[in-house]
Write an enzyme that holds these catalytic residues in place. Sequence first.
Site, PDB file in Angstrom:
ATOM      1  N   HIS A 169      42.588  35.019  41.583  1.00 26.73           N
ATOM      2  CA  HIS A 169      41.132  34.932  41.748  1.00 26.73           C
ATOM      3  C   HIS A 169      40.492  36.233  41.283  1.00 26.73           C
ATOM      4  O   HIS A 169      41.050  37.325  41.442  1.00 26.73           O
ATOM      5  CB  HIS A 169      40.747  34.609  43.194  1.00 26.73           C
ATOM      6  CG  HIS A 169      41.129  35.649  44.210  1.00 26.73           C
ATOM      7  ND1 HIS A 169      40.376  36.777  44.441  1.00 26.73           N
ATOM      8  CD2 HIS A 169      42.169  35.708  45.075  1.00 26.73           C
ATOM      9  CE1 HIS A 169      40.934  37.493  45.402  1.00 26.73           C
ATOM     10  NE2 HIS A 169      42.024  36.875  45.807  1.00 26.73           N
ATOM     11  N   ASP A 191      37.274  37.269  42.177  1.00 21.29           N
ATOM     12  CA  ASP A 191      36.297  37.879  43.073  1.00 21.29           C
ATOM     13  C   ASP A 191      36.959  38.832  44.054  1.00 21.29           C
ATOM     14  O   ASP A 191      38.160  38.736  44.342  1.00 21.29           O
ATOM     15  CB  ASP A 191      35.486  36.812  43.812  1.00 21.29           C
ATOM     16  CG  ASP A 191      36.344  35.912  44.694  1.00 21.29           C
ATOM     17  OD1 ASP A 191      37.415  35.485  44.241  1.00 21.29           O
ATOM     18  OD2 ASP A 191      35.935  35.635  45.843  1.00 21.29           O
ATOM     19  N   ASP A 217      44.124  43.240  45.751  1.00 26.90           N
ATOM     20  CA  ASP A 217      43.698  41.854  45.995  1.00 26.90           C
ATOM     21  C   ASP A 217      42.603  41.457  45.019  1.00 26.90           C
ATOM     22  O   ASP A 217      41.425  41.502  45.352  1.00 26.90           O
ATOM     23  CB  ASP A 217      43.211  41.735  47.438  1.00 26.90           C
ATOM     24  CG  ASP A 217      42.829  40.328  47.831  1.00 26.90           C
ATOM     25  OD1 ASP A 217      43.274  39.389  47.162  1.00 26.90           O
ATOM     26  OD2 ASP A 217      42.076  40.168  48.812  1.00 26.90           O
ATOM     27  N   GLU A 251      37.181  32.802  45.687  1.00 26.85           N
ATOM     28  CA  GLU A 251      38.301  32.584  46.603  1.00 26.85           C
ATOM     29  C   GLU A 251      38.025  33.220  47.947  1.00 26.85           C
ATOM     30  O   GLU A 251      38.372  32.664  49.000  1.00 26.85           O
ATOM     31  CB  GLU A 251      39.594  33.155  46.003  1.00 26.85           C
ATOM     32  CG  GLU A 251      40.857  32.834  46.783  1.00 26.85           C
ATOM     33  CD  GLU A 251      41.198  33.858  47.879  1.00 26.85           C
ATOM     34  OE1 GLU A 251      42.130  33.591  48.668  1.00 26.85           O
ATOM     35  OE2 GLU A 251      40.538  34.921  47.918  1.00 26.85           O
ATOM     36  N   GLU A 252      37.404  34.390  47.934  1.00 23.17           N
ATOM     37  CA  GLU A 252      37.210  35.153  49.169  1.00 23.17           C
ATOM     38  C   GLU A 252      36.216  34.504  50.128  1.00 23.17           C
ATOM     39  O   GLU A 252      36.125  34.909  51.282  1.00 23.17           O
ATOM     40  CB  GLU A 252      36.746  36.581  48.833  1.00 23.17           C
ATOM     41  CG  GLU A 252      37.746  37.412  48.042  1.00 23.17           C
ATOM     42  CD  GLU A 252      38.949  37.847  48.865  1.00 23.17           C
ATOM     43  OE1 GLU A 252      39.059  37.421  50.033  1.00 23.17           O
ATOM     44  OE2 GLU A 252      39.780  38.596  48.339  1.00 23.17           O
TER      45      GLU A 252
END
Length: 383
Positions: A70, A72, A102, A134-135
């Site tokens: 991801h 974001d 991350d 995603e977050e």
Amino acid sequence: MINSRDLLATLVGFDTTSRESNLQLIEFVRDYLAGFDVPCELVYNDERSKANLFATIGPAQLPGIVLSGHTDVVPVDGQPWSVAPFELSERDGKLYGRGTADMKGYIACVLALVPALVKATLKRPVHIALSYDEEVGCLGVRSLLKALEQRPVKPMLCIIGEPTELKPVLGHKGKLAMRCDIHGQACHSAYAPLGVNAIEYAAELIGELGRIGQRLKDPEHHDARFDPPFSTVQTGVITGGNALNIVPADCRFDFEIRALPAHDPSEVAQALQSYAEQHVLPRMRAVSEQSDIRFSELSAYPGLATDARSEAAELIAAFSGSREFGTVAFGTEGGLFDAAGIPTVVCGPGSMEQGHKPDEFVSLAQLHGCDAMLQRLLLSISG
């Protein structure tokens, strides 16, 4: 020479906090791939302010391997960073910046592999999948997976590169985030019994939610592979009231269930809703018929439980060099890939111990280790 560290510096430079657009990063990757004659497909959100990216290198008519990440990152607001969060900094063998762990470190390693993938004679294709949001609930990847469902050949494996210190992970919990809105009746606090105090009834519901959570801790519900070994429930946000001398008419609280893969989190939400309808709402409406309790879903994604005896597990063991399969407490997009019929594992550089924190970092050793893992993958599918 293209290397993962330099690519990571570029990726960190894009502020892709979930509330912002990720298009600058996506367009950089699109142009980077185009430089190697690799076409890609962009799947936009409705506003066309964000996009997923999907690219294929190798024989697309065969089942291949998806390298997924991801784009974001979480906000840096209010965090005491000692370095600029959107500039890559190096100190003592560590690379600092928002998203280094991350999970832009993994994406950088995947992009660094592209020149070798293009030159190789691949027996199976490698797909690059990048998602948005995603977050905030694994939102963007859903439209990407919907597009992939139309294709005649499904991938044989997806590797989600979330930070696991390059240890293969086969399982994580699912999540259901809910909102509860309580509407009562306001009045002067001197005549409190004539009103319906929304905050007090919200507190009663939150108390019942806690009792449900306690029942989930019973050993019969445990799965020892996870830490904690049971599904968890927690209330994270509550708002309500205007002044101390006014009985509050409205209150809202948000709660979440982090559920073991074998546990349906909607059972918790349904149990709380039944309690509200049977035990709370009748007392509220005895005072004011306009009283109401409403539940709405904020976000959800399924858990992941890949079989340790599966082909996916065998492949990640070969690529990572480890058969010590683990689980993680945090969620990923892996459950959604798996639900779409694409066997999925989680394995990437860095540790979530550094994720979401000020001075987030990934070590150079972990970045190089991920480069080596992807090289082993390349060797295994090359003619």
